[in-house]
Write a protein that holds these residues in place. Structure first.
Motif, PDB file in Angstrom:
ATOM      1  N   GLY A   1       0.059  -6.774 -12.676  1.00  0.00           N
ATOM      2  CA  GLY A   1      -0.402  -7.350 -11.421  1.00  0.00           C
ATOM      3  C   GLY A   1      -1.489  -8.373 -11.655  1.00  0.00           C
ATOM      4  N   THR A   2      -1.080  -9.597 -12.030  1.00  0.00           N
ATOM      5  CA  THR A   2      -2.086 -10.612 -12.363  1.00  0.00           C
ATOM      6  C   THR A   2      -1.758 -11.995 -11.810  1.00  0.00           C
ATOM      7  N   ASN A   3      -0.610 -12.154 -11.122  1.00  0.00           N
ATOM      8  CA  ASN A   3      -0.273 -13.544 -10.777  1.00  0.00           C
ATOM      9  C   ASN A   3       0.197 -13.772  -9.348  1.00  0.00           C
ATOM     10  N   GLU A   4       0.666 -12.752  -8.620  1.00  0.00           N
ATOM     11  CA  GLU A   4       1.174 -12.966  -7.262  1.00  0.00           C
ATOM     12  C   GLU A   4       0.420 -12.078  -6.281  1.00  0.00           C
ATOM     13  N   PHE A   5      -0.218 -12.677  -5.273  1.00  0.00           N
ATOM     14  CA  PHE A   5      -0.887 -11.892  -4.239  1.00  0.00           C
ATOM     15  C   PHE A   5       0.166 -11.276  -3.310  1.00  0.00           C
ATOM     16  N   HIS A   6      -0.155 -10.087  -2.800  1.00  0.00           N
ATOM     17  CA  HIS A   6       0.787  -9.390  -1.926  1.00  0.00           C
ATOM     18  C   HIS A   6       0.449  -9.688  -0.468  1.00  0.00           C
ATOM     19  N   ALA A   7       0.535 -10.960  -0.115  1.00  0.00           N
ATOM     20  CA  ALA A   7       0.286 -11.363   1.273  1.00  0.00           C
ATOM     21  C   ALA A   7       1.533 -11.087   2.107  1.00  0.00           C
ATOM     22  N   PRO A   8       1.394 -10.789   3.402  1.00  0.00           N
ATOM     23  CA  PRO A   8       0.126 -10.796   4.145  1.00  0.00           C
ATOM     24  C   PRO A   8      -0.600  -9.450   4.159  1.00  0.00           C
ATOM     25  N   LEU A   9       0.032  -8.381   3.656  1.00  0.00           N
ATOM     26  CA  LEU A   9      -0.603  -7.065   3.734  1.00  0.00           C
ATOM     27  C   LEU A   9      -1.912  -7.035   2.963  1.00  0.00           C
ATOM     28  N   ALA A  10      -1.912  -7.541   1.746  1.00  0.00           N
ATOM     29  CA  ALA A  10      -3.107  -7.523   0.902  1.00  0.00           C
ATOM     30  C   ALA A  10      -3.281  -8.914   0.298  1.00  0.00           C
ATOM     31  N   PRO A  11      -3.736  -9.883   1.083  1.00  0.00           N
ATOM     32  CA  PRO A  11      -3.768 -11.273   0.623  1.00  0.00           C
ATOM     33  C   PRO A  11      -4.722 -11.532  -0.526  1.00  0.00           C
ATOM     34  N   ASP A  12      -5.636 -10.602  -0.786  1.00  0.00           N
ATOM     35  CA  ASP A  12      -6.587 -10.802  -1.878  1.00  0.00           C
ATOM     36  C   ASP A  12      -6.302  -9.887  -3.066  1.00  0.00           C
ATOM     37  N   ASP A  13      -5.186  -9.172  -3.030  1.00  0.00           N
ATOM     38  CA  ASP A  13      -4.845  -8.252  -4.115  1.00  0.00           C
ATOM     39  C   ASP A  13      -3.487  -8.603  -4.691  1.00  0.00           C
ATOM     40  N   TYR A  14      -3.326  -8.294  -5.966  1.00  0.00           N
ATOM     41  CA  TYR A  14      -2.101  -8.654  -6.681  1.00  0.00           C
ATOM     42  C   TYR A  14      -1.005  -7.611  -6.498  1.00  0.00           C
ATOM     43  N   ARG A  15       0.218  -8.086  -6.518  1.00  0.00           N
ATOM     44  CA  ARG A  15       1.387  -7.220  -6.498  1.00  0.00           C
ATOM     45  C   ARG A  15       1.747  -6.850  -7.938  1.00  0.00           C
ATOM     46  N   SER A  16       2.051  -5.568  -8.173  1.00  0.00           N
ATOM     47  CA  SER A  16       2.429  -5.108  -9.503  1.00  0.00           C
ATOM     48  C   SER A  16       3.934  -4.898  -9.630  1.00  0.00           C
TER      49      SER A  16
END
Length: 799
Positions: A389-404
């Motif tokens: 989890g280092t390159n794609e944000f999980h927007a809109p649920l977690a726009p400031d956190d990365y998706r793993s």
């Protein structure tokens, strides 16, 4: 004889890791359930609710519906320690059945005498030619156009070209029929080589690696690289010195010694074999690395501190088979996406046998399996670090956190295709698992995600949907056998949580552990099962969220099951009502038990909204796309504005929706459509077109829509569908929305149906009507065999 072999294999595997869920653990679960007036059978209610999803796998659906089956299957997976066991389980998964591979017993792999390099090349070419023939034979039941469809799809799945897959003109059902024609078992047949001068008799090879490993001292290695041009590509027999390889069209590389570097120029190493005997090596690709895209890849590195780096698709398989083993050294694995044992429509095995290793993946990796994929990542020793989890944000649920989407992640492509089975198994060491959204034993949409850690003081960190969670008709499991472990996540559901007809389990064997999550530790949401079991140790539970520690939340007029069990030790809880040797109930069908013995915490809601400015005169399809975004996180204002524009441009909007969107499977699009017709009453008459069309999806969507809007003029059409035995559940729900007793005889017509879904919908409908006659009818269902139906009825009658 085959059945005996299968039973012996399963028994030996189950005994190896039988302590994942012992008989004593089962009794604890039974005890907790009994206090809720439930039994183990009630955990097995139907969770396979999507009729629009294709390529479901029997092992996955059985696991989602039955926690005991899931735990037994995980025990079998935990026993995989070598390729032959993996191949057998992958074979059974891909063929949706349990059949022995019947490998011959080969006790002696050694050659009778030394062989020259040219003879080695001849043997490798013969092996790969036959293996390629086996791969091609899997598709003999497909015509050429069907093969081309699969090949095109394989090139776009989880790649930069992924969006191009939408141009493939084929329905999900037709695609499923093509997949069912593949004879996966043919690939696993042994390779028989005969008629060669350097062989005294025919040679049967199951593993070319095992053969080379057994005969490495009998090969007459050279001081310079030897390159042979074969019909399949180059075969390179490298020198005994440090080599630099630029790989563009190779099918095999054999490296006897040296600190070597490999630069891969080609984008796909399908039908590829690599054997590196020693040295600190570097494997670099700006594209893919050991990726079996419509083919197979075998790679083995025997020793050294190695570095592996790629962009997308590394140690992966799409419509293919991958096997990778690194035997020793402190290794570094770095890739952007779909890496370190990732698969779809095939199988991927990655084994690292020793060393303190670092795995880094942007997303989709470290044991990731999508549709009809079977992935296994085994790390046998060392204190390892997993970063996903280092390159794609999980927007809109977690726009400031990365998706793993990794570290044991089974993932289906909602709503069309079911997911696969992914397992990350780490045998020893103090390991660190660092993830974002969806990480560490998670299943999504008919997928199974499993993380197994046998020993060591381990650290788990994530953001959303982590650590033994099943999300939307899926199953997730995290099992940590021993050690003083720490489990942290900013948000849930997780740490033994299920959401939306799902199953999530976290089991910790022993050790003094720390847990912190906002919503979890035995949490059942929206008709799911969440199981949390900490068997022993002095544990600390740090988050005071009310939905933690055994919580079952009511939904769809029924319940969920949440079980929290702490089996021993002196424990600390954030609530005074939770202490050693106490029991507590929370929500509907949620219970916590400690066998020795506040207000909801505020969360950071300071999410910066994206600008709501939209070109109100832009193309209507673009406006609709904004209106159909997920209305959470940082896009709430933008979605609201887009829906307002749709209403203001009513004529264009209704034409676009009726002609292009009424057969959508996307729930976000459906919400946008519903909002439009709620606020555009003059357009509601246009719903007649999709209601009477030949498109079944449009029919069902319209039935639901006119019912939610209570448009009585459409009732005759709904009744006509129902009496023609079409869209029964949709019609029942629609009739209930009008809350009129005259429809109760129609609704109750199938209350004894063998279909659990139908019975549940009937009970929900009668509850919605909520009249004297409805109560009389629903009381007939209070002894229904389904947990969901029975709970709904009894809770309704109780109130």
């Amino acid at each position: 004889m085959k059945l005996i072999l299968i039973f012996a294999l399963i028994l030996s595997i189950s005994l190896t890791w039988a302590d994942i869920f012992t008989q004593e653990d089962s009794l604890l679960v039974e005890q907790a359930l009994s206090k809720l007036q439930l039994s183990s059978q009630d955990l097995m209610f139907l969770k396979d609710w999507s009729d629009e999803t294709y390529l479901k796998n029997q092992i996955i659906t059985s696991s989602i519906n039955n926690p005991y089956f899931f735990l037994d299957y995980a025990s079998q997976l935990a026993g995989i320690t070598q390729p032959d066991l993996f191949n057998e389980m992958a074979y059974k998964f891909l063929n949706n059945e349990r059949i022995d591979l019947s490998y011959p017993d080969i006790s002696d792999l050694s050659l009778k005498a030394n062989i020259e390099v040219n003879e080695l090349i001849d043997l490798i070419e013969s092996y790969l030619t036959i293996k390629r023939f086996h791969f091609d034979q899997m598709f003999t039941n497909l015509d050429q156009s069907e093969k081309e469809i699969l090949l095109a799809f394989s090139k776009t799945l989880f790649s930069d070209e992924e969006e191009e897959s939408e141009t493939i003109d084929i329905s999900s059902q037709e695609f499923e029929e093509i997949i069912k024609k593949i004879n996966w078992y043919i690939f696993y047949q042994p390779v028989v080589i005969e008629g060669k001068d350097y062989l005294q008799e025919k040679l049967t090879i199951i593993s070319l690696f095992e053969f080379l490993h057994a005969n490495i001292d009998k090969i007459m290695w050279q001081e310079e690289n030897i390159i042979h041009q074969s019909p399949l590509g180059e075969i390179i027999i490298a020198s005994i010195y440090d080599d630099q390889h630029i790989i563009d069209n190779a099918i095999a590389i054999i490296e006897p010694a040296g600190n070597d570097s490999y630069s891969f120029l080609d984008n796909n190493q399908a039908n590829f074999f690599l054997f590196d005997a020693s040295g600190n090596d570097r494997y670099i690709s700006e594209n893919s690395l050991f990726s079996a895209n419509f083919g197979f890849s075998y790679a083995y590195d025997l020793m050294g501190d190695d570095y592996y780096s790629a962009d997308k698709q590394a140690i992966s398989a799409i419509f293919g088979f991958n096997e990778f083993i690194d035997f020793a050294g402190a290794d570094v694995y770095r890739a952007d996406s779909f890496a370190w044992s990732a698969s779809a429509f095939g199988a991927s095995l990655m084994i690292d046998k020793n060393g303190d290793d670092i795995y880094s993946t942007g997303q989709y990796g470290q044991a990731f399996a999508s549709t009809w994929g079977f992935s296994f990542l085994l790390d046998e020793a060392g204190s390892d670090t997993y970063i996903c989890g280092t390159n794609e944000f999980h927007a809109p649920l977690a726009p400031d956190d990365y998706r793993s989407m990794g570290q044991g992640m089974g993932f289906g492509m909602r709503p069309n295709f079911a997911g696969g089975i992914a397992t990350l198994s780490d045998k020893s060491g103090n390991d660190r698992y660092l993830g974002g959204v969806y990480a560490q034993g998670v299943g999504y949409w008919y997928g199974l995600g499993i993380l197994l850690d046998q020993e060591g003081n381990d650290f788990y960190n994530a953001v959303y949907y982590p650590q033994g969670s099943g999300i939307h008709l899926a199953g997730g499991l995290l099992y940590d056998k021993a050690g003083q472990d720490s489990y942290y996540s900013k948000h849930g559901p997780g740490q033994g949580a299920g959401h939306d007809f799902a199953l999530g389990i976290l089991i910790d064997g022993q050790g003094d552990d720390h847990y912190s999550i906002e919503g979890g530790n035995g949490l059942g949401l929206t008709n799911s099962v969440g199981i949390f079991l900490d068997k022993a140790g002095n544990d600390r539970y740090e988050n005071g969220t009310n939905s933690n520690y055994g919580y079952g939340k009511a939904a769809r007029s029924s319940a969920s099951i949440g079980l929290f069990i702490d089996g021993g030790g002196k424990d600390f809880y954030p609530h005074a009502s939770m202490q050693d040797s106490l029991e507590w109930e929370q929500g509907l069908m949620g219970i916590g038990i400690d066998l020795l013995g506040p207000e909801k915490m505020e969360t950071n809601s300071s999410i910066v909204q994206l600008p709501a400015s939209i070109d109100s005169l832009g193309p209507i399809e673009d406006i609709f796309a904004f209106a159909a975004e997920w209305q959470v996180g940082n896009v709430v204002n933008r979605v609201t504005r887009a829906r307002e524009i749709l209403v203001s441009r009513e004529t264009e909007s209704v034409e676009y929706i009726i002609n292009h969107k009424m057969s959508t499977r996307d729930t976000k699009e459906y919400r946008a459509i519903k909002d439009f017709f709620e606020n555009s009453s003059s357009s509601q008459s246009r719903l007649l077109d999709p209601m009477i069309s030949q498109d079944s999806l449009a029919n069902k969507n319209t039935i639901a829509l006119v019912a939610s809007l209570e448009l009585e003029e459409f009732l005759p059409l709904i009744i006509d569908f129902y009496e023609s035995d079409k869209y029964i559940t949709s019609c029942i729900s629609a009739l209930a929305a009008f809350k009129d007793d005259q429809y109760i005889p129609l609704i109750s017509k199938y209350y004894k149906s063998e279909n659990e879904k139908v019975r549940f919908v009937i009970a929900s409908a009668l509850k919605t009507i909520d009249s004297h006659l409805a109560r009389q009818e629903i009381s007939k269902m209070q002894n229904d065999t389904s947990f969901l139906v029975r709970t709904l009825v009894l809770e309704y009658l109780k109130k």
